[in-house]
Design an enzyme around this catalytic site. Structure first.
Site, PDB file in Angstrom:
ATOM      1  N   LYS A 117     -12.381 -11.481  20.324  1.00 43.24           N
ATOM      2  CA  LYS A 117     -12.729 -10.864  21.619  1.00 43.24           C
ATOM      3  C   LYS A 117     -12.012 -11.615  22.728  1.00 43.24           C
ATOM      4  O   LYS A 117     -12.579 -12.507  23.372  1.00 43.24           O
ATOM      5  CB  LYS A 117     -14.245 -10.874  21.818  1.00 43.24           C
ATOM      6  CG  LYS A 117     -14.900  -9.629  21.220  1.00 43.24           C
ATOM      7  CD  LYS A 117     -16.381  -9.573  21.462  1.00 43.24           C
ATOM      8  CE  LYS A 117     -16.772  -9.037  22.813  1.00 43.24           C
ATOM      9  NZ  LYS A 117     -16.597  -7.589  22.956  1.00 43.24           N
TER      10      LYS A 117
HETATM   11  N1  PMP Z   1     -14.210  -3.145  20.115  1.00 43.84           N
HETATM   12  C1  PMP Z   1     -14.155  -3.807  21.275  1.00 43.84           C
HETATM   13  C2  PMP Z   1     -12.835  -3.941  21.953  1.00 43.84           C
HETATM   14  C3  PMP Z   1     -15.314  -4.342  21.843  1.00 43.84           C
HETATM   15  O1  PMP Z   1     -15.260  -4.981  23.009  1.00 43.84           O
HETATM   16  C4  PMP Z   1     -16.548  -4.181  21.172  1.00 43.84           C
HETATM   17  C5  PMP Z   1     -17.803  -4.719  21.777  1.00 43.84           C
HETATM   18  N2  PMP Z   1     -17.962  -6.067  21.466  1.00 43.84           N
HETATM   19  C6  PMP Z   1     -16.563  -3.505  19.945  1.00 43.84           C
HETATM   20  C7  PMP Z   1     -15.377  -3.004  19.441  1.00 43.84           C
HETATM   21  C8  PMP Z   1     -17.826  -3.384  19.155  1.00 43.84           C
HETATM   22  O2  PMP Z   1     -18.140  -4.638  18.604  1.00 43.84           O
HETATM   23  P1  PMP Z   1     -19.631  -5.116  18.323  1.00 43.84           P
HETATM   24  O3  PMP Z   1     -20.235  -4.070  17.488  1.00 43.84           O
HETATM   25  O4  PMP Z   1     -19.460  -6.402  17.614  1.00 43.84           O
HETATM   26  O5  PMP Z   1     -20.295  -5.250  19.641  1.00 43.84           O
END
Ligand code: PMP
Length: 296
Positions: free
Chosen positions: A153
């Site tokens: 992230k």
């Molecule tokens: N893709 C991106 C670019 C994101 O920012 C997120 C949110 N964190 C997700 C996918 C979904 O990830 P998660 O289920 O771990 O929140």
């Protein structure tokens, strides 16, 4: 909206008022987008707030930090404890929690020696206001995995996410769907993507996506319900034959998609597999998933 005069945040080892917190205008993250973050949600339960999959999120934060050589001196257990303290100090139950790792002063293009860590929480509604999203396939693409660690992230990566989302909204759509650099379906700006065809669930494989924690959970739930889940690369043309689709993510939770590029799906959201998974997710997050409950 994100804080008021009483809001307390955690910053570099101290609890301080959000309104008194200062960030350096010469921070490397502000200029170059070189930083990492996480997004977690806590849900009110009869025994107080429960942070959903806290360990998995903080593990990913530490992995993302390591990839960027922005190491922070905390263990997963310490971060989980800090996040619960944050909720207690702010008297919050149903919240979104945002830990951010950002660089200190450094205008050179090598990682900042000073690494800052902040964590804040605020009440945040489900990210999308509708359960029937009209989505456009964006002209903006996901960054190539050859350009940076797109499975982490990373702060800077969200530039293309914001551009794609803004372009879609400017045309009257609710959200964008980004392709990868090779033209295969990748994901939403801040959420993963699934589509359904003949009772089978399809989602893009790891490689060009952020492997979402919600994505992994939803795949488990779908298999638990007896559905087949396939991770596969798909071209946008395959979506025209799909029955239904949805996004998943911590902020998004599970959000139904009504149409893509103006073409409506055959199956209504409420009749889709995605909707059953959405109900299952809602029920489990508030009932505390056993696995995380015993660990945290
Ligand atoms: N893709 C991106 C670019 C994101 O920012 C997120 C949110 N964190 C997700 C996918 C979904 O990830 P998660 O289920 O771990 O929140």
């Amino acid at each position: 909206m994100y804080y008021n005069d009483n809001t307390v945040i955690y910053l570099n080892g101290e609890w301080i008022k959000a309104r008194d917190a200062k960030a350096d205008l010469f921070s490397q993250t502000l200029h170059y987008g070189y930083g990492v973050f996480e997004g977690l949600r806590s849900y009110a339960t009869p025994d107080g707030p429960h942070i959903f999959k806290a360990r998995r999120h903080f593990k990913r934060l530490l992995e993302s930090s390591k990839k960027l050589r922005l190491n922070i001196p905390y263990t997963v257990a310490e971060l989980v404890e800090l996040s619960y303290q944050l909720l207690r100090k702010n008297n919050l139950n149903d919240t979104y929690i945002r830990p951010l790792v950002y660089g200190g002063q450094n205008m050179a293009l090598h990682p900042s020696k000073q690494v800052n860590f902040m964590m804040a929480a605020w009440e945040w509604e489900k990210y999308h206001r509708t359960e029937h999203l009209d989505v456009e396939i964006s002209d903006y693409r996901r960054p190539s995995p050859l350009s940076c660690h797109i499975d982490a992230k990373l702060v800077g990566q969200y530039t293309s996410a914001i551009l794609a989302s803004a372009a879609a909204r400017a045309k009257g759509f609710d959200e964008a769907l980004l392709l990868d650099a090779d033209g295969y379906i990748a994901q939403g700006p801040g959420a993963n993507f699934f589509y359904e065809k003949d009772e089978v669930l399809y989602t893009p494989p790891e490689g060009n996506i952020l492997p979402g924690i919600t994505r992994a959970i939803i795949m488990d739930y779908a298999r638990e319900l007896g559905y087949k889940v396939e991770e596969k690369l798909s071209k946008p043309s395959e979506l025209h034959k799909a029955d239904a689709a949805f996004f998943t993510g911590t902020a998004t939770e599970v959000a139904g998609i009504r149409s893509i590029d103006g073409k409506r799906f055959k199956v209504e959201w409420e009749d889709s597999i995605g909707y059953s998974l959405f109900l299952m997710y809602r029920q489990r997050v508030v009932n505390k998933e056993i696995q995380d409950f015993t660990l945290v």
